[in-house]
Design an enzyme around this catalytic site. Structure first.
Site, mmCIF file in Angstrom:
data_model
loop_
_atom_site.group_PDB
_atom_site.id
_atom_site.type_symbol
_atom_site.label_atom_id
_atom_site.label_comp_id
_atom_site.label_asym_id
_atom_site.label_seq_id
_atom_site.Cartn_x
_atom_site.Cartn_y
_atom_site.Cartn_z
ATOM 1 N N GLY A 122 6.016 -2.532 6.787
ATOM 2 C CA GLY A 122 7.390 -2.996 6.920
ATOM 3 C C GLY A 122 8.267 -2.145 7.811
ATOM 4 O O GLY A 122 7.926 -1.017 8.166
ATOM 5 N N GLU A 123 9.400 -2.722 8.171
ATOM 6 C CA GLU A 123 10.387 -2.024 8.990
ATOM 7 C C GLU A 123 11.533 -1.585 8.066
ATOM 8 O O GLU A 123 12.340 -2.415 7.628
ATOM 9 C CB GLU A 123 10.891 -2.986 10.095
ATOM 10 C CG GLU A 123 12.102 -2.500 10.865
ATOM 11 C CD GLU A 123 12.001 -1.054 11.363
ATOM 12 O OE1 GLU A 123 11.056 -0.743 12.099
ATOM 13 O OE2 GLU A 123 12.876 -0.236 10.991
ATOM 14 N N GLU A 169 0.817 -1.212 0.000
ATOM 15 C CA GLU A 169 0.000 0.000 0.000
ATOM 16 C C GLU A 169 0.847 1.257 0.000
ATOM 17 O O GLU A 169 1.905 1.293 0.610
ATOM 18 C CB GLU A 169 -0.836 0.032 1.272
ATOM 19 C CG GLU A 169 -1.743 -1.142 1.375
ATOM 20 C CD GLU A 169 -2.138 -1.388 2.804
ATOM 21 O OE1 GLU A 169 -2.813 -2.388 3.038
ATOM 22 O OE2 GLU A 169 -1.776 -0.582 3.673
ATOM 23 N N CYS A 192 4.551 -6.285 16.176
ATOM 24 C CA CYS A 192 4.043 -5.371 17.206
ATOM 25 C C CYS A 192 2.567 -5.720 17.407
ATOM 26 O O CYS A 192 1.839 -5.916 16.428
ATOM 27 C CB CYS A 192 4.215 -3.918 16.774
ATOM 28 S SG CYS A 192 5.944 -3.521 16.462
ATOM 29 N N SER A 203 9.042 4.747 16.791
ATOM 30 C CA SER A 203 7.772 4.217 17.306
ATOM 31 C C SER A 203 7.990 3.817 18.749
ATOM 32 O O SER A 203 8.370 2.687 19.043
ATOM 33 C CB SER A 203 7.345 3.010 16.478
ATOM 34 O OG SER A 203 7.031 3.420 15.179
ATOM 35 N N LEU A 204 7.748 4.746 19.654
ATOM 36 C CA LEU A 204 8.072 4.492 21.064
ATOM 37 C C LEU A 204 6.925 3.722 21.745
ATOM 38 O O LEU A 204 7.112 2.621 22.242
ATOM 39 C CB LEU A 204 8.354 5.825 21.764
ATOM 40 C CG LEU A 204 8.944 5.705 23.162
ATOM 41 C CD1 LEU A 204 10.296 5.020 23.139
ATOM 42 C CD2 LEU A 204 9.065 7.084 23.823
ATOM 43 N N HIS A 205 5.780 4.338 21.807
ATOM 44 C CA HIS A 205 4.542 3.683 22.251
ATOM 45 C C HIS A 205 4.453 3.269 23.716
ATOM 46 O O HIS A 205 3.374 2.907 24.190
ATOM 47 C CB HIS A 205 4.179 2.474 21.387
ATOM 48 C CG HIS A 205 4.129 2.764 19.922
ATOM 49 N ND1 HIS A 205 3.540 3.896 19.409
ATOM 50 C CD2 HIS A 205 4.611 2.080 18.841
ATOM 51 C CE1 HIS A 205 3.652 3.880 18.091
ATOM 52 N NE2 HIS A 205 4.298 2.797 17.721
ATOM 53 N N CYS A 212 5.764 -7.782 7.657
ATOM 54 C CA CYS A 212 6.787 -7.326 8.603
ATOM 55 C C CYS A 212 7.097 -8.484 9.539
ATOM 56 O O CYS A 212 6.213 -9.261 9.881
ATOM 57 C CB CYS A 212 6.282 -6.127 9.400
ATOM 58 S SG CYS A 212 7.528 -5.398 10.484
ATOM 59 N N SER A 246 10.541 6.067 9.659
ATOM 60 C CA SER A 246 10.033 5.631 10.958
ATOM 61 C C SER A 246 10.535 4.229 11.256
ATOM 62 O O SER A 246 10.434 3.331 10.421
ATOM 63 C CB SER A 246 8.503 5.638 10.928
ATOM 64 O OG SER A 246 7.992 5.072 12.119
ATOM 65 N N CYS A 249 -0.345 -3.715 15.650
ATOM 66 C CA CYS A 249 -0.166 -3.376 14.233
ATOM 67 C C CYS A 249 -0.667 -4.497 13.343
ATOM 68 O O CYS A 249 -0.268 -5.650 13.504
ATOM 69 C CB CYS A 249 1.306 -3.087 13.939
ATOM 70 S SG CYS A 249 1.645 -2.840 12.184
ATOM 71 N N CYS A 266 -2.536 1.874 6.635
ATOM 72 C CA CYS A 266 -1.610 0.994 5.951
ATOM 73 C C CYS A 266 -1.715 -0.373 6.625
ATOM 74 O O CYS A 266 -1.862 -0.456 7.825
ATOM 75 C CB CYS A 266 -0.191 1.512 6.084
ATOM 76 S SG CYS A 266 -0.029 3.188 5.515
ATOM 77 N N ASN A 314 -5.743 2.820 15.542
ATOM 78 C CA ASN A 314 -6.657 2.499 14.459
ATOM 79 C C ASN A 314 -7.006 1.014 14.555
ATOM 80 O O ASN A 314 -6.176 0.176 14.230
ATOM 81 C CB ASN A 314 -5.944 2.830 13.143
ATOM 82 C CG ASN A 314 -6.837 2.614 11.965
ATOM 83 O OD1 ASN A 314 -8.049 2.742 12.069
ATOM 84 N ND2 ASN A 314 -6.241 2.264 10.850
HETATM 85 N N1 SAH Z 1 7.853 -0.350 10.963
HETATM 86 C C1 SAH Z 1 8.009 1.042 11.143
HETATM 87 C C2 SAH Z 1 7.280 1.886 10.125
HETATM 88 C C3 SAH Z 1 5.886 1.452 9.755
HETATM 89 S S1 SAH Z 1 4.681 1.610 10.990
HETATM 90 C C4 SAH Z 1 7.625 1.431 12.557
HETATM 91 O O1 SAH Z 1 7.102 0.598 13.278
HETATM 92 O O2 SAH Z 1 7.905 2.570 12.928
HETATM 93 C C5 SAH Z 1 4.312 3.363 11.011
HETATM 94 C C6 SAH Z 1 3.668 3.837 12.300
HETATM 95 O O3 SAH Z 1 2.308 3.381 12.423
HETATM 96 C C7 SAH Z 1 4.376 3.310 13.529
HETATM 97 O O4 SAH Z 1 4.538 4.317 14.498
HETATM 98 C C8 SAH Z 1 3.424 2.259 14.024
HETATM 99 O O5 SAH Z 1 3.652 1.982 15.361
HETATM 100 C C9 SAH Z 1 2.097 2.885 13.741
HETATM 101 N N2 SAH Z 1 0.975 1.934 13.758
HETATM 102 C C10 SAH Z 1 0.968 0.636 13.398
HETATM 103 N N3 SAH Z 1 -0.256 0.100 13.540
HETATM 104 C C11 SAH Z 1 -1.062 1.064 14.007
HETATM 105 C C12 SAH Z 1 -2.447 1.136 14.358
HETATM 106 N N4 SAH Z 1 -3.248 0.076 14.242
HETATM 107 N N5 SAH Z 1 -2.945 2.297 14.820
HETATM 108 C C13 SAH Z 1 -2.146 3.400 14.903
HETATM 109 N N6 SAH Z 1 -0.835 3.402 14.594
HETATM 110 C C14 SAH Z 1 -0.295 2.249 14.160
HETATM 111 FE FE1 SF4 Z 2 6.347 -3.868 11.708
HETATM 112 FE FE2 SF4 Z 2 6.192 -1.243 12.279
HETATM 113 FE FE3 SF4 Z 2 3.999 -2.808 12.308
HETATM 114 FE FE4 SF4 Z 2 5.837 -3.090 14.212
HETATM 115 S S1 SF4 Z 2 4.563 -1.255 13.824
HETATM 116 S S2 SF4 Z 2 4.835 -4.766 13.086
HETATM 117 S S3 SF4 Z 2 7.701 -2.718 13.059
HETATM 118 S S4 SF4 Z 2 5.242 -2.320 10.525
#
Ligand code: SAH
Ligand code: SF4
Length: 410
Positions: free
Chosen positions: A212-213, A128, A152, A266-268, A148, A244, A155, A386, A343
């Site tokens: 993806g990462e 996407e 996480c 992506s700290l979270h 990926c 990111s 995600c 995405c 999301n």
């Molecule tokens: N893999 C990389 C880049 C892609 S994810 C990373 O993890 O940073 C891009 C961003 O979207 C990241 O901050 C990720 O944590 C966040 N993300 C993933 N799934 C999500 C969701 N369901 N709701 C909100 N943010 C999300």
């Molecule tokens: Fe992969 Fe980023 Fe999703 Fe974590 S948040 S599973 S690193 S795409």
């Protein structure tokens, strides 16, 4: 850029079957010149008989046509001889990804599901790309991998099997495809509808925040972003490109030194026990190590801050104590904080924090000097962040097929 949720589809203009005017990579056996760096491009020209003394000049010309003008046909390149154009066309191609679907939201957000041909013995893959227009900029969110490996827990991409890395061609292809569809080339009329932002470009910013990462696909991402930021081509300033990462600590210094783009982390979570759960990579590279790598990031200053992404998960990481700890942890690191409303996706174990709680959390972050940190959800009417478009599009296709079958049967 995962801050969009599937709500309504009535305003959706779904171009499921739209085919791009440009050649697509499917079934193409001539190698593509898209995504090659300057030197490999010069070498490719030498391969078709361009004399050594001319390869630099010719590849600079070609670079301009490929990346400033966005040509997909060698015949459009008017300042090289007909004979060389013919040799190039016999040997190489300038394909675009195949569009599986294109969706345009009422707010101008566009999402593409793109298909790339198999590499080696593999299958075709789909990823996407999302375009988000705002008043002052237009941001393109690119994917770096198909699926990926990092799992996480919040995600959706993490639930999909990792298929493969995208090549530099495929990453740059996402940019060119978006610019094609938006008519975002000099001299062409923008097909954007909301006017062109002050930068004069519809795609003015890039974020590596799709599937993806990116730091697990470093070489291809590096090649692609160097092309995106090359001043004689696509020409986006490195300050307008953000990568990111979930925190691949050993690659962070190289990202700064070799690519030089803006960094988002992506700290979270602010505690290792919780981050271990949400972002399992934290078990390898815990918060303290990650923040050390951030402090050492190349070019870090108040003008070049690191963005910390923080997804708001109800009752999980959204307490006011978490907010205070976040501010404390980031003290001394030039930072921006992006609070991302979670999301949800079918089967996800979390809920998005209540809006009031997000605001209270944001107040603490604001009081510490971080401006407007909540990322507004965009493209609500066209489903999917995405990682979700793909499965939703599969569902739509099945639904359409069923409707068609019912019609035929009836
Ligand atoms: N893999 C990389 C880049 C892609 S994810 C990373 O993890 O940073 C891009 C961003 O979207 C990241 O901050 C990720 O944590 C966040 N993300 C993933 N799934 C999500 C969701 N369901 N709701 C909100 N943010 C999300
Ligand atoms: Fe992969 Fe980023 Fe999703 Fe974590 S948040 S599973 S690193 S795409």
């Amino acid at each position: 850029m995962k801050a969009m949720s599937p709500v309504t589809t009535d305003l959706q203009r779904d171009l499921q079957t739209s085919a791009p005017a440009a050649p697509t990579a499917a079934g193409e056996d001539r190698p593509s010149l898209i995504g090659l760096g300057r030197e490999p491009l010069a070498a490719a020209l030498a391969d078709v008989g361009v004399p050594q003394g001319q390869t630099r000049m010719r590849s600079a010309q070609l670079w301009h046509w490929l990346y400033v003008r966005g040509v997909t046909d060698f015949d459009m390149i008017t300042n090289i001889s007909k004979d060389l154009r013919a040799r190039l066309a016999e040997t190489f191609a300038l394909p675009r990804p195949e569009i599986v679907s294109e969706q345009i939201s009422a707010d101008g957000t566009r999402k593409w599901l793109l298909r790339f041909p198999p590499r080696g013995a593999g299958r075709p893959v789909e990823v996407e790309t999302v375009y988000i227009p705002e008043e002052s900029r237009g941001t393109l969110c690119l994917s770096s991998q198909v699926g990926c490996t990092l799992n996480c827990t919040f995600c959706h991409t993490g639930t999909q099997t990792m298929v493969r890395n995208l090549t530099s061609e495929e990453i740059v292809g996402q940019i060119l495809l978006a610019r094609d569809r938006l008519e975002d080339y000099p001299g062409r009329t923008p097909g954007h509808g909301n006017g062109t932002p002050p930068t004069g470009r519809l795609v003015s910013n890039i974020v590596m925040m799709g599937m993806g990462e990116p730091l697990y696909n470093f070489d291809n991402v590096k090649d692609a972003l160097l092309i995106a930021s090359d001043g004689d081509g696509i020409g986006l300033s490195r300050r307008r490109i953000t990568l990111s990462t979930s925190g691949v600590v050993p690659m962070i210094a190289r990202t700064g030194a070799e690519i030089g783009v803006m960094l988002a982390i992506s700290l979270h979570a602010v505690r290792d026990d919780l981050r271990d759960e949400l972002v399992p990579l934290n078990k390898r590279y815990p918060i303290a190590e990650l923040l050390d790598a951030c402090r050492a990031y190349h070019g870090l200053s108040n003008a070049r801050r690191i963005t910390f992404e923080y997804v708001m998960l109800k009752g999980v990481n959204d307490s006011l104590a978490d907010a205070r700890e976040l501010v404390r942890l980031l003290r001394g690191i030039p930072s921006k904080i992006n609070l991302i409303p979670f999301n949800p996706w079918p089967g996800s174990a979390y809920e998005c924090s209540d809006w009031d709680q997000i605001e209270r959390f944001a107040d603490i972050v604001n009081a510490a000097g971080y401006a407007s940190p909540i990322r507004t959800p965009r493209g609500r009417d066209i489903l999917a962040a995405c990682g979700q478009l793909k499965s939703e599009s599969e569902r739509l296709r099945i639904r359409e097929r069923m409707a068609l079958e019912a019609m035929i049967a009836g």
